[in-house]
Motif scaffolding. Structure first.
Motif, short mmCIF file in Angstrom:
data_model
loop_
_atom_site.label_atom_id
_atom_site.label_comp_id
_atom_site.label_asym_id
_atom_site.label_seq_id
_atom_site.Cartn_x
_atom_site.Cartn_y
_atom_site.Cartn_z
N ARG A 62 -8.43 -0.41 5.81
CA ARG A 62 -9.60 -0.47 4.95
C ARG A 62 -10.40 -1.76 5.16
NH1 ARG A 62 -6.28 1.37 -0.42
NH2 ARG A 62 -6.33 3.64 -0.09
N SER A 63 -9.69 -2.86 5.34
CA SER A 63 -10.38 -4.15 5.40
C SER A 63 -10.80 -4.56 6.80
CB SER A 63 -9.49 -5.24 4.79
OG SER A 63 -8.27 -5.35 5.52
N ARG A 65 3.69 1.21 4.31
CA ARG A 65 2.52 2.08 4.40
C ARG A 65 1.34 1.48 3.63
NH1 ARG A 65 3.49 7.82 2.23
NH2 ARG A 65 5.52 7.63 3.23
N GLN A 66 1.63 0.72 2.56
CA GLN A 66 0.56 0.10 1.80
C GLN A 66 -0.17 -0.96 2.62
OE1 GLN A 66 -0.46 1.11 -1.15
NE2 GLN A 66 -2.12 -0.41 -1.16
N SER A 67 0.60 -1.76 3.37
CA SER A 67 -0.04 -2.78 4.21
C SER A 67 -0.85 -2.15 5.34
CB SER A 67 1.01 -3.74 4.78
OG SER A 67 1.92 -3.04 5.61
N ILE A 68 -0.38 -1.00 5.84
CA ILE A 68 -1.14 -0.28 6.88
C ILE A 68 -2.48 0.18 6.32
CG2 ILE A 68 -1.16 1.77 8.35
CD1 ILE A 68 1.93 1.55 8.45
#
Length: 379
Positions: free
Chosen positions: A307-308, A299-302
């Motif tokens: 965002r980027s 979920r953090q990589s998603i």
């Protein structure tokens, strides 16, 4: 032991940590300046010299690791040396090979002896009036001489066959070839604890005899007590680790895996993936195409990708580096893979079909329940 340590930053890609046992040494250094009435900075400098001696040893061992192509993740600095943590299972296995272990065992002491020899030569050449063999050998009154003897003491200390000292590691490897991994680890940690306790008792006895006027040598007593204490505690922690390892080696993946879990498709958009993550307790998700596992996404990589770069597809950010376990695989082996390879999710497959997942998060919750379940079954 990591929970009792503090970070010193990341150096050349390696996380460096210092154990809180060093604070005990700082206290001992402060006590030593009270007996000779010297400025406080000399006591702190004496403590820093021991830290430098440990760093010299670990730098030499780091060069050995680089020579053999081993990837070191972190180094934990203890007053009696350092503990390496490797970045992947392959490096861990190769570091346990006999020839590599012998090189590691010699590199640290030889580096300390070399530094001690250079310091002794420097003292003899620039300040011949300073007696190298005067007692006490380690004192805040003569810091350069103390630095030389601290390196000598640390080098000699690691020839004692007590884990985690270098000779203790070699002893454990030798016993492992004869008895197997678990009995060898128990025997090595037990020997280490006995040697540590013996050193503490010898230091106390030396101090008592000196106070009674029987023999000289009070200057050696604190170092014997201190070294024995660190060896004993390290051996005890190793014994506790062996007990934990023996337990997890009897647990299979089938017993602790999550059987109800969410998956994602490589064609899912990141918006859809984030919606699924919001409504799930999982931190990481297997990515499947039909019956086949093709990746893992967190979920953090998603969140970071949204965002980027904005919306995209799971396929573009999923990790393709993962290991699949079988239901009958030992949990101990999987934990070693997870900690060595920095994985936090391991899919469990049977007949090429995912039937469960194991994460570090669910292990923390399920191990206590599993232990209670086994206890109830025995009643």
């Amino acid at each position: 032991m990591r929970g009792w340590s503090f970070p010193l930053g990341r150096w050349m890609g390696v996380d460096l940590r210092i154990h809180s046992f060093f604070l005990l040494l700082l206290g001992l250094s402060m006590i030593s300046i009270g007996t000779v009435e010297v400025p406080v900075w000399r006591g702190i400098a004496l403590w820093l010299l021991l830290l430098c001696a440990v760093l010299v040893r670990e730098f030499a061992r780091g060069l050995v690791a680089a020579y053999y192509g081993l990837q070191v993740r972190s180094v934990l600095l203890l007053p009696i040396g350092g503990l390496f943590s490797f970045a992947n299972p392959d490096s861990t296995e190769r570091a346990a090979a006999g020839s590599v272990q012998y090189t590691f065992a010699l590199a640290g002491p030889m580096a300390n002896f070399a530094v001690a020899g250079m310091l002794a030569a420097l003292i003899a050449g620039s300040a011949p009036q300073v007696p190298l063999l005067a007692h006490p050998l380690v004192t805040p009154l003569h810091l350069m001489r103390s630095a030389a003897w601290l390196n000598v003491i640390l080098g000699l200390l690691n020839f004692i066959p007590a884990y985690p000292l270098d000779a203790g590691r070699l002893l454990r490897n030798s016993l492992q070839r004869q008895r197997g991994a678990a009995p060898a680890a128990r025997a090595a940690s037990g020997i280490g604890q006995m040697i540590g306790l013996g050193a503490v008792l010898a230091g106390i006895a030396l101090l008592v005899l000196h106070n009674n006027g029987s023999i000289p040598g009070a200057g050696l007593s604190p170092w014997l007590i201190m070294s024995g204490f660190f060896i004993f505690i390290s051996g005890q922690l190793e014994d506790q680790g062996n007990m934990f390892q023996s337990v997890v080696d009897t647990v299979t993946m089938r017993e602790v895996m999550l059987t109800e879990f969410s998956t994602m498709s490589p064609s899912d958009t990141l918006d859809d993936a984030l919606f699924k993550a919001v409504h799930s307790l999982q931190d990481e998700f297997p990515v499947v195409r039909g019956p086949n596992l093709v990746g893992v996404v967190s979920r953090q990589s998603i969140l970071e990708a949204l965002r980027s770069e904005g919306n995209g597809y799971v396929q573009s950010i999923m990790s393709r580096g993962f290991q699949v376990a079988q239901p009958g695989d030992s949990l101990g082996a999987i934990i070693r893979r997870m900690s060595g390879g920095r994985m936090s999710l391991v899919p469990v497959a049977e007949d090429e079909r995912i039937i469960g997942i194991v994460t570090l998060q669910n292990l923390m919750h399920s191990m206590a329940l599993l232990a209670e379940q086994r206890r109830l079954k025995r009643q």
